[in-house]
Design a protein around this motif. Structure first.
Motif, mmCIF file in Angstrom:
data_model
loop_
_atom_site.group_PDB
_atom_site.id
_atom_site.type_symbol
_atom_site.label_atom_id
_atom_site.label_comp_id
_atom_site.label_asym_id
_atom_site.label_seq_id
_atom_site.Cartn_x
_atom_site.Cartn_y
_atom_site.Cartn_z
ATOM 1 N N LEU A 114 49.188 22.614 58.990
ATOM 2 C CA LEU A 114 49.621 21.236 59.200
ATOM 3 C C LEU A 114 49.662 20.511 57.861
ATOM 4 O O LEU A 114 48.772 20.683 57.025
ATOM 5 N N GLY A 115 50.683 19.701 57.666
ATOM 6 C CA GLY A 115 50.785 18.911 56.453
ATOM 7 C C GLY A 115 50.171 17.526 56.654
ATOM 8 O O GLY A 115 50.510 16.837 57.618
ATOM 9 N N ILE A 116 49.258 17.124 55.762
ATOM 10 C CA ILE A 116 48.639 15.797 55.807
ATOM 11 C C ILE A 116 49.081 15.067 54.542
ATOM 12 O O ILE A 116 48.742 15.488 53.437
ATOM 13 N N PHE A 162 53.183 17.358 61.024
ATOM 14 C CA PHE A 162 52.724 16.499 59.935
ATOM 15 C C PHE A 162 51.972 15.276 60.449
ATOM 16 O O PHE A 162 52.334 14.690 61.469
ATOM 17 N N ILE A 163 50.941 14.891 59.676
ATOM 18 C CA ILE A 163 50.270 13.610 59.846
ATOM 19 C C ILE A 163 50.567 12.801 58.597
ATOM 20 O O ILE A 163 50.219 13.210 57.484
ATOM 21 N N LEU A 164 51.228 11.664 58.763
ATOM 22 C CA LEU A 164 51.533 10.773 57.653
ATOM 23 C C LEU A 164 50.579 9.587 57.716
ATOM 24 O O LEU A 164 50.521 8.891 58.729
ATOM 25 N N ILE A 165 49.840 9.366 56.646
ATOM 26 C CA ILE A 165 48.852 8.306 56.598
ATOM 27 C C ILE A 165 49.390 7.149 55.765
ATOM 28 O O ILE A 165 49.742 7.326 54.598
ATOM 29 N N GLY A 166 49.497 5.973 56.401
ATOM 30 C CA GLY A 166 50.034 4.803 55.710
ATOM 31 C C GLY A 166 51.405 5.043 55.126
ATOM 32 O O GLY A 166 51.633 4.749 53.950
ATOM 33 N N PRO A 167 52.357 5.581 55.897
ATOM 34 C CA PRO A 167 53.667 5.924 55.341
ATOM 35 C C PRO A 167 54.439 4.701 54.854
ATOM 36 O O PRO A 167 54.428 3.659 55.510
ATOM 37 N N ASN A 168 55.097 4.841 53.713
ATOM 38 C CA ASN A 168 55.898 3.753 53.147
ATOM 39 C C ASN A 168 57.381 4.014 53.395
ATOM 40 O O ASN A 168 58.190 4.032 52.467
ATOM 41 N N VAL A 215 49.489 7.587 61.015
ATOM 42 C CA VAL A 215 48.227 6.856 60.989
ATOM 43 C C VAL A 215 48.422 5.633 60.105
ATOM 44 O O VAL A 215 48.855 5.745 58.959
ATOM 45 N N GLY A 216 48.119 4.451 60.631
ATOM 46 C CA GLY A 216 48.308 3.240 59.846
ATOM 47 C C GLY A 216 49.759 2.808 59.790
ATOM 48 O O GLY A 216 50.250 2.372 58.747
ATOM 49 N N HIS A 217 50.445 2.889 60.919
ATOM 50 C CA HIS A 217 51.838 2.440 61.005
ATOM 51 C C HIS A 217 52.163 2.215 62.479
ATOM 52 O O HIS A 217 51.860 3.070 63.316
#
Length: 337
Positions: free
Chosen positions: A72-74, A125-131, A149-151
């Motif tokens: 998994l991609g973090i 994938f888990i994207l944390i605070g994606p811009n 996460v955070g979106h």
């Protein structure tokens, strides 16, 4: 002159070696590796013992050809914020009893790095605070299982989200400060679009300031996360003639820098200025900080993100949007004696 030959490299342990050592068929080992339905506990244990004995590791590329690599991609927007470590701890804890492994990357904009990870056959994938803009995130979710996460994407059916209630968290900060007698409460925010959590925190701050009868004191200063910009923004606030008596910082990383700047200016905390952060990271408890902060359970966010992603990979199609209820943890940085 005699030719010098390089020493022969030991061959990689194969699935056939495992099958031979365990006294089972190659097909049986394959079923254990795929966690196939109907595999008995005794067979699974026998194969696992042989895998450990031979130090066998499945070749990720070969597993990808069979449909899954169990990687998994973090993705993080940066590694400066200590709160991200709390989330990653939750992810790794959730994966500890599974076949999945997490590979992490850092990128301000996720698209190019995600493409590279997809090329390496990662399963999701888990994207944390994606811009990223919403349309790009939805487009990505059409290609690969995705959890944010955070979106906030409450209407998105192709992806899952994990958040704390950011609007409530900001309200709790203002409520706490007002209860402790502070009236000129300013917010230090992030000048980054399209961050949906920042919008929610600013909204919660504005709403609660109005609810507390402090609407005329609303003041939001936005800054980048670079050290120089943060220091400049905070110093400007604290040097103003109508200096606020409390600062609500959108994250602990910024709040700790605010403590540093205020101390350098000779201001007492909380006597001259109260400071509150967000995330309740481990640094809040340090004696030099004693920082009041909003706890949004970073490890729980990571645990839930990993759970939702594995469920997506294994076939769930209905979207889930998990929300953690925050709480304020009061410390000396905001308590008047």
């Amino acid at each position: 002159m005699a030719e010098i030959k390089a020493p022969k490299r030991p061959g990689r342990v194969t699935i056939r070696d495992v099958a031979s050592d365990a006294g089972v068929s190659v097909a049986a080992v394959s079923k254990v590796l795929r966690d196939a339905y109907g595999v008995s506990d005794s067979l699974r244990e026998k194969v696992r013992v042989s895998m450990d004995k031979l130090s066998y590791r499945p070749l990720a590329s070969a597993r990808g050809l069979r449909g899954r690599t169990y990687t998994l991609g973090i993705l993080f927007p940066d590694m400066r914020n200590p709160f991200f470590a709390d989330i990653f701890d939750g992810v790794t804890s959730a994966l500890a009893r599974t076949q999945y492994q997490a590979m992490q990357g850092v990128s301000v904009h996720a698209n190019e790095l995600v493409d590279a990870m997809i090329d390496r056959q990662m399963d999701g994938f888990i994207l944390i605070g994606p811009n990223e803009e919403s349309l790009r995130l939805v487009a990505l979710a059409k290609r690969v299982p995705l959890v944010l996460v955070g979106h906030y994407e409450p209407g998105a059916g192709l992806l899952d989200t994990v958040n704390n209630d950011d609007q409530l968290g900001a309200k709790l900060v203002v409520r706490h400060l007002a209860t402790n007698g502070y009236r000129r409460i300013a917010m230090v925010s992030l000048n980054q679009e399209p961050s949906t959590i920042i919008r929610q925190r600013e909204l919660g701050y504005r709403i609660e300031m109005m609810e507390q009868g402090l609407g005329t004191a609303i003041q939001i200063t936005r800054s980048s996360q670079t050290l120089r910009d943060v220091q400049s923004a905070i110093r400007k606030i604290l040097e103003s003639p109508d200096r606020p008596d409390a600062l609500f910082c959108w994250t602990d990383l910024i709040a700790i820098e605010a403590i540093s700047v205020a101390t350098d200016m000779g201001l007492s905390i909380p006597g001259d200025i109260a400071i509150v952060g967000y995330d309740n990271t481990m640094y809040c408890d340090f004696a030099q900080n004693r920082l009041t902060s909003v706890d949004q359970s970073g490890e729980l966010l990571g645990l839930q993100a990993a759970r939702l992603l594995i469920e997506r990979i294994e076939g769930r199609t209905e979207a889930e949007h998990f929300v953690v209820t925050p709480r304020i943890v009061a410390r000396a940085s905001s308590r008047r004696s």
